[in-house]
Enzyme design. Structure first.
Site, PDB file in Angstrom:
ATOM      1  N   ARG A 155       0.825  -1.220   0.000  1.00  0.00           N
ATOM      2  CA  ARG A 155       0.000   0.000   0.000  1.00  0.00           C
ATOM      3  C   ARG A 155       0.855   1.264   0.000  1.00  0.00           C
ATOM      4  O   ARG A 155       0.460   2.293   0.577  1.00  0.00           O
ATOM      5  CB  ARG A 155      -0.957   0.028   1.198  1.00  0.00           C
ATOM      6  CG  ARG A 155      -2.020  -1.061   1.161  1.00  0.00           C
ATOM      7  CD  ARG A 155      -3.050  -0.852   2.260  1.00  0.00           C
ATOM      8  NE  ARG A 155      -3.912  -2.021   2.384  1.00  0.00           N
ATOM      9  CZ  ARG A 155      -4.424  -2.454   3.524  1.00  0.00           C
ATOM     10  NH1 ARG A 155      -4.154  -1.831   4.658  1.00  0.00           N
ATOM     11  NH2 ARG A 155      -5.199  -3.513   3.555  1.00  0.00           N
ATOM     12  N   ARG A 200      -3.368   6.545   0.911  1.00  0.00           N
ATOM     13  CA  ARG A 200      -3.948   7.652   1.681  1.00  0.00           C
ATOM     14  C   ARG A 200      -3.006   8.338   2.649  1.00  0.00           C
ATOM     15  O   ARG A 200      -3.299   9.434   3.122  1.00  0.00           O
ATOM     16  CB  ARG A 200      -5.171   7.145   2.459  1.00  0.00           C
ATOM     17  CG  ARG A 200      -6.339   6.794   1.572  1.00  0.00           C
ATOM     18  CD  ARG A 200      -7.479   6.182   2.371  1.00  0.00           C
ATOM     19  NE  ARG A 200      -7.133   4.840   2.842  1.00  0.00           N
ATOM     20  CZ  ARG A 200      -7.867   4.155   3.715  1.00  0.00           C
ATOM     21  NH1 ARG A 200      -8.959   4.704   4.234  1.00  0.00           N
ATOM     22  NH2 ARG A 200      -7.507   2.941   4.085  1.00  0.00           N
ATOM     23  N   ARG A 240      -7.405  12.460  -5.075  1.00  0.00           N
ATOM     24  CA  ARG A 240      -8.773  12.065  -4.747  1.00  0.00           C
ATOM     25  C   ARG A 240      -9.704  13.280  -4.667  1.00  0.00           C
ATOM     26  O   ARG A 240     -10.886  13.193  -5.004  1.00  0.00           O
ATOM     27  CB  ARG A 240      -8.807  11.309  -3.406  1.00  0.00           C
ATOM     28  CG  ARG A 240      -8.287   9.891  -3.455  1.00  0.00           C
ATOM     29  CD  ARG A 240      -9.222   8.945  -4.189  1.00  0.00           C
ATOM     30  NE  ARG A 240     -10.497   8.783  -3.512  1.00  0.00           N
ATOM     31  CZ  ARG A 240     -10.756   7.831  -2.621  1.00  0.00           C
ATOM     32  NH1 ARG A 240      -9.822   6.961  -2.303  1.00  0.00           N
ATOM     33  NH2 ARG A 240     -11.942   7.743  -2.066  1.00  0.00           N
ATOM     34  N   ASP A 256      -6.781  -2.895  -7.199  1.00  0.00           N
ATOM     35  CA  ASP A 256      -7.450  -3.520  -6.064  1.00  0.00           C
ATOM     36  C   ASP A 256      -7.510  -5.023  -6.303  1.00  0.00           C
ATOM     37  O   ASP A 256      -7.541  -5.471  -7.456  1.00  0.00           O
ATOM     38  CB  ASP A 256      -8.865  -2.956  -5.901  1.00  0.00           C
ATOM     39  CG  ASP A 256      -9.484  -3.371  -4.573  1.00  0.00           C
ATOM     40  OD1 ASP A 256      -9.137  -2.743  -3.544  1.00  0.00           O
ATOM     41  OD2 ASP A 256     -10.276  -4.330  -4.550  1.00  0.00           O
ATOM     42  N   TYR A 273     -14.835 -12.509  -0.199  1.00  0.00           N
ATOM     43  CA  TYR A 273     -15.591 -11.288  -0.509  1.00  0.00           C
ATOM     44  C   TYR A 273     -16.797 -11.589  -1.384  1.00  0.00           C
ATOM     45  O   TYR A 273     -17.880 -11.003  -1.215  1.00  0.00           O
ATOM     46  CB  TYR A 273     -14.688 -10.268  -1.202  1.00  0.00           C
ATOM     47  CG  TYR A 273     -13.663  -9.644  -0.291  1.00  0.00           C
ATOM     48  CD1 TYR A 273     -14.016  -8.624   0.594  1.00  0.00           C
ATOM     49  CD2 TYR A 273     -12.340 -10.059  -0.313  1.00  0.00           C
ATOM     50  CE1 TYR A 273     -13.082  -8.033   1.428  1.00  0.00           C
ATOM     51  CE2 TYR A 273     -11.387  -9.488   0.528  1.00  0.00           C
ATOM     52  CZ  TYR A 273     -11.775  -8.479   1.397  1.00  0.00           C
ATOM     53  OH  TYR A 273     -10.841  -7.904   2.239  1.00  0.00           O
TER      54      TYR A 273
END
Length: 349
Positions: free
Chosen positions: A26, A30, A39, A76, A153
């Site tokens: 990652r 963010r 974003r 993703d 998922y």
């Protein structure tokens, strides 16, 4: 094009390097203000993933800040089930949701393996563009979720704490679960090979939820399908990472993968003692160390390097993805410490 920095690929093959290579799971995301600015331009997460120019921009952001030894595609793990038509969406603070979850054998039999050059073309275009923009600076890593993790998922319909639906299906209808996992393994192999054809120089399989299984079920429903992926992926080294998978390191290493990713719960020296030097090890600092002082970060880096010891085959990473609230300045301390302190453990090229 020759790579200017091939430490990561050399370490994957347990070949000599001058310093231990480092990248972070990652690493594009963010915690970086530049990512948050991207974003703010009105782009939601899926738009970033599905727009090759934006995925490329975000992938390259951490490399503009830090002397990382690899880039990883910004995407993703749920791109494959999304391309299968399950209706993926992301809600801020809640995670992924599928509009049409897979709940029975009929649902499973309706799934088709997606064509990576059709419904997943945006991923391949992003890989090609990133490779072009990297211009040989560092290697590019592609990735996928593991079949078991994707299945969790797809069956649950999103995130879960109990895994009741997916485990219920596994226990009650094991053949239906195997049918689902078989379809997903085929899809992952095709997907990763297409990423390699588009320019990925290594690939990683994220088995985020393998660690929720018993040994019997992990070997049957997770690792057996990752072994098939390792056998089916051609032209680039493969890293396997099972979170909470330390119990099965020997079995993971025996798949033929090039590297085993480690979470932070086992000293890396212990892992090396168990599986030797037949595969590289990737890891394994606790991501929360990055909340500590620079002195503490440097000390933890030194401790992990000493635990691994002299020799090749270590790729420094966190034991899981970096947290969004981490101070970017602490990341710089971390990466610099790995490069500065690791030279003594290598003989060089």
């Amino acid at each position: 094009m020759m790579l200017k920095n091939d430490r990561f690929l050399r370490a994957l093959q347990c070949q000599p390097v001058d310093k231990t290579p480092v990248w972070m799971m990652r690493q594009a995301g963010r915690y970086l203000p530049e990512y948050r600015e991207t974003r703010k331009r009105g782009k939601n997460f899926m738009t970033l993933c599905q727009t090759p120019e934006l995925a490329c921009e975000v992938t390259l952001q951490p490399l503009a800040r830090y002397p990382l030894d690899a880039a990883i595609l910004f995407s993703d793990i749920l791109t494959i089930p999304d391309a299968m038509g399950l209706g993926l969406s992301f809600t801020e603070g809640e995670g992924p949701r599928f509009e049409r979850p897979v709940r029975n054998l009929a649902d499973i039999k309706n799934l088709a393996v997606p064509d990576p050059n059709d419904s997943l073309r945006y991923v391949m275009d992003a890989v090609s563009l990133i490779r072009q923009e990297l211009a040989g600076k560092v290697p590019l890593i592609g990735f996928s979720g593991s079949p078991w993790t994707l299945a969790t998922y797809m069956v649950e319909g999103g995130t879960t704490k109990t895994f009741s639906r997916v485990k219920g299906l596994m226990f009650d209808q094991p053949q239906a679960m195997h049918t689902l996992l078989d379809t997903l393994a085929k899809a992952v192999i095709i997907y990763l090979n297409a990423q390699i054809a588009a320019g990925a120089q290594a690939v990683m399989v994220f088995d985020t939820w393998g660690g929720i299984l018993t040994t019997r079920d992990y070997l049957d429903f997770s690792l057996s399908y990752m072994r098939r992926i390792v056998e089916g992926v051609k032209g680039a080294p493969v890293i396997l990472f099972t979170k909470d998978g330390n119990e099965w390191l020997e079995e993971i290493a025996s798949t033929g993968c090039n590297a085993v990713g480690l979470d932070w719960k086992l000293p890396i020296g212990s892992a090396r003692a168990r599986i030797g030097d037949k595969v590289a090890l990737q890891g394994n600092m606790d991501p929360c160390v990055l909340y500590a002082s620079p002195e503490c970060i440097r000390q933890e880096v030194a401790t992990i390097l000493k635990s691994f010891g002299n020799g090749e085959g270590h790729i420094f990473n966190l034991g899981h993805g970096i947290h969004p609230q981490v101070n970017p300045e602490h990341v710089a301390v971390f990466i610099d410490a790995v490069h500065e302190l690791s030279g003594d453990y290598h003989k060089g090229k």
